[in-house]
Design an enzyme around this catalytic site. Structure first.
Site, short mmCIF file in Angstrom:
data_model
loop_
_atom_site.label_atom_id
_atom_site.label_comp_id
_atom_site.label_asym_id
_atom_site.label_seq_id
_atom_site.Cartn_x
_atom_site.Cartn_y
_atom_site.Cartn_z
N THR A 12 0.71 -1.25 -0.22
CA THR A 12 0.10 -0.05 0.10
C THR A 12 0.86 1.23 0.17
O THR A 12 0.46 2.20 -0.79
CB THR A 12 -0.77 0.03 1.25
OG1 THR A 12 -1.84 -1.07 1.19
CG2 THR A 12 -1.71 1.41 1.45
N ASP A 53 1.37 -6.80 -4.22
CA ASP A 53 0.46 -6.78 -3.38
C ASP A 53 0.84 -7.84 -2.30
O ASP A 53 1.21 -9.18 -2.90
CB ASP A 53 -0.86 -6.83 -3.51
CG ASP A 53 -1.77 -6.68 -2.32
OD1 ASP A 53 -1.83 -7.24 -1.45
OD2 ASP A 53 -2.79 -5.84 -2.52
N SER A 54 1.30 -7.72 -1.16
CA SER A 54 1.99 -8.55 -0.49
C SER A 54 0.90 -9.79 -0.08
O SER A 54 1.43 -10.99 0.48
CB SER A 54 2.45 -8.07 0.94
OG SER A 54 1.54 -7.91 1.96
N THR A 85 1.48 -4.66 4.13
CA THR A 85 1.26 -4.94 5.49
C THR A 85 0.63 -6.39 5.74
O THR A 85 0.90 -6.91 6.87
CB THR A 85 0.45 -3.98 6.28
OG1 THR A 85 -0.68 -4.01 5.65
CG2 THR A 85 1.10 -2.53 6.14
N ASP A 86 -0.18 -6.77 4.50
CA ASP A 86 -0.87 -8.03 4.81
C ASP A 86 -0.14 -9.20 5.20
O ASP A 86 -0.44 -10.13 6.18
CB ASP A 86 -1.78 -8.51 3.33
CG ASP A 86 -3.01 -7.48 3.17
OD1 ASP A 86 -3.39 -6.61 4.41
OD2 ASP A 86 -3.31 -7.45 2.17
N GLN A 267 -3.76 -20.82 18.91
CA GLN A 267 -4.21 -19.52 18.24
C GLN A 267 -4.46 -18.37 19.29
O GLN A 267 -4.91 -17.25 18.78
CB GLN A 267 -5.76 -20.10 17.59
CG GLN A 267 -6.61 -20.67 18.62
CD GLN A 267 -7.94 -21.07 17.78
OE1 GLN A 267 -9.02 -20.50 17.89
NE2 GLN A 267 -7.84 -22.45 17.06
N1 ASP Z 1 -2.85 -5.49 0.33
C1 ASP Z 1 -1.67 -4.67 0.83
C2 ASP Z 1 -0.46 -5.43 0.87
O1 ASP Z 1 -0.19 -6.19 1.71
C3 ASP Z 1 -2.09 -4.22 2.36
C4 ASP Z 1 -0.82 -3.31 2.59
O2 ASP Z 1 0.16 -3.12 2.16
O3 ASP Z 1 -1.29 -2.29 3.87
O4 ASP Z 1 0.40 -5.33 -0.07
#
Ligand code: ASP
Length: 289
Positions: A12, A53-54, A85-86, A267
């Site tokens: 992102t 996109d991660s 971030t994912d 978990q």
């Molecule tokens: N979908 C994005 C990713 O992981 C989310 C992010 O970066 O916040 O690349």
């Protein structure tokens, strides 16, 4: 003068709008990052191709980043990895395990809002990551996010929208960047082994399954029978329990006999697994989980 290498993998932080939602983009990111570097820092910027996109990251991506870090280890004083971030927590943890004894700061960061948006968290996160990457005594892999610095192999994404997206359950941050800058250096790990890039096969078939009441139990038993996994991470209940379902236990026992490594991880966010606390857990221990 300190030399920091910045690897941009996507996420992102650098995304732009498209008719289908945000997509990774390269334009302007190197310049924005360079503007955030402290005065005594020279940044070398490298964008991975393709930017992703991660959510699409695989163990092959972890291996690629680890190899690049290992190749440039002697040329730079510190490293920053810009990442979505994912799955940032997975990559961060993988790097911590793949690069024992690296001996220099490796700091991952990303953003909840792209650089180009007013109120983006990208400038703070990148500035904090660059500051941390200058600390020669910070020899463990870390994540700079939400004005805090976190241990890479303990971090979890716990917010999908709020800017303080990461935390390490049961472990305090390694540094804080607001309201004042505090480096909690007493918590930092000290390298005790010489550097090596740990051999790693990204094609091993490792799956993670979260136990839940209902159909998961039968589905998991079926999957374990059919999938011929190399490894299975079982997110069990509480202190390491699963239902004492005979079919599931038999399937797990057969898989273990065939060589699948089955690891029991709770978990629950805090505490730890004790497979001997309950009969349901000790049944897992007995078959070699
Ligand atoms: N979908 C994005 C990713 O992981 C989310 C992010 O970066 O916040 O690349």
């Amino acid at each position: 003068m300190r030399r920091i290498a910045v690897f941009y993998t996507g996420g992102t932080l650098g995304m732009r709008a498209s008719p289908n939602g945000l997509v990774p983009a390269l334009e302007g990111i190197a310049e924005r990052v360079a503007r955030l570097a402290p005065p005594h820092v020279e940044c070398a910027f490298e964008a991975f191709s393709p930017l992703i996109d991660s959510a699409a990251a695989t163990p092959a991506n972890w291996e690629r980043i680890a190899c690049r870090l290992a190749a440039l280890r002697d040329e730079f004083d510190g490293f920053v990895v810009l990442h979505g971030t994912d799955t940032l927590a997975w990559t961060a943890s993988a790097l911590a395990f793949l690069l024992p004894g690296f001996g220099k700061p490796i700091v991952l960061t990303g953003a909840q809002k792209p650089f180009s948006i007013v109120g983006s968290d990208a400038p703070d996160n990148v500035a904090d990551a660059l500051a941390a990457a200058c600390f020669m005594h910070l020899t463990e892999v870390t994540v700079a996010f939400g004005r805090r610095l976190w241990r890479a192999c303990r971090v979890r994404k716990h917010e999908s929208i709020a800017l303080d997206a990461f935390a390490t359950p049961g472990l305090a941050p390694l540094a804080e960047f607001e309201p004042e800058v505090l480096w909690h250096a007493a918590l930092w790990r000290v390298d005790t082994v010489p550097f090596s890039l740990r051999p790693f096969n990204p094609n091993l078939r490792v799956a993670m399954v979260m136990m839940s009441p209902g159909a998961t139990v039968a589905c998991l038993a079926e999957m374990v029978e059919r999938s011929k996994l190399d490894g299975l991470v079982l997110l069990s209940y509480g202190s390491g329990n699963t239902p004492d379902d005979p079919r599931l236990l038999a399937a797990l026992a057969r898989a273990i006999e065939r060589g699948t490594v089955v690891v029991n991880v709770s978990q629950v966010w805090n505490g730890s697994v004790d497979m001997n606390a309950y009969a349901t857990g000790s049944a897992l221990a007995a078959i070699g989980v």
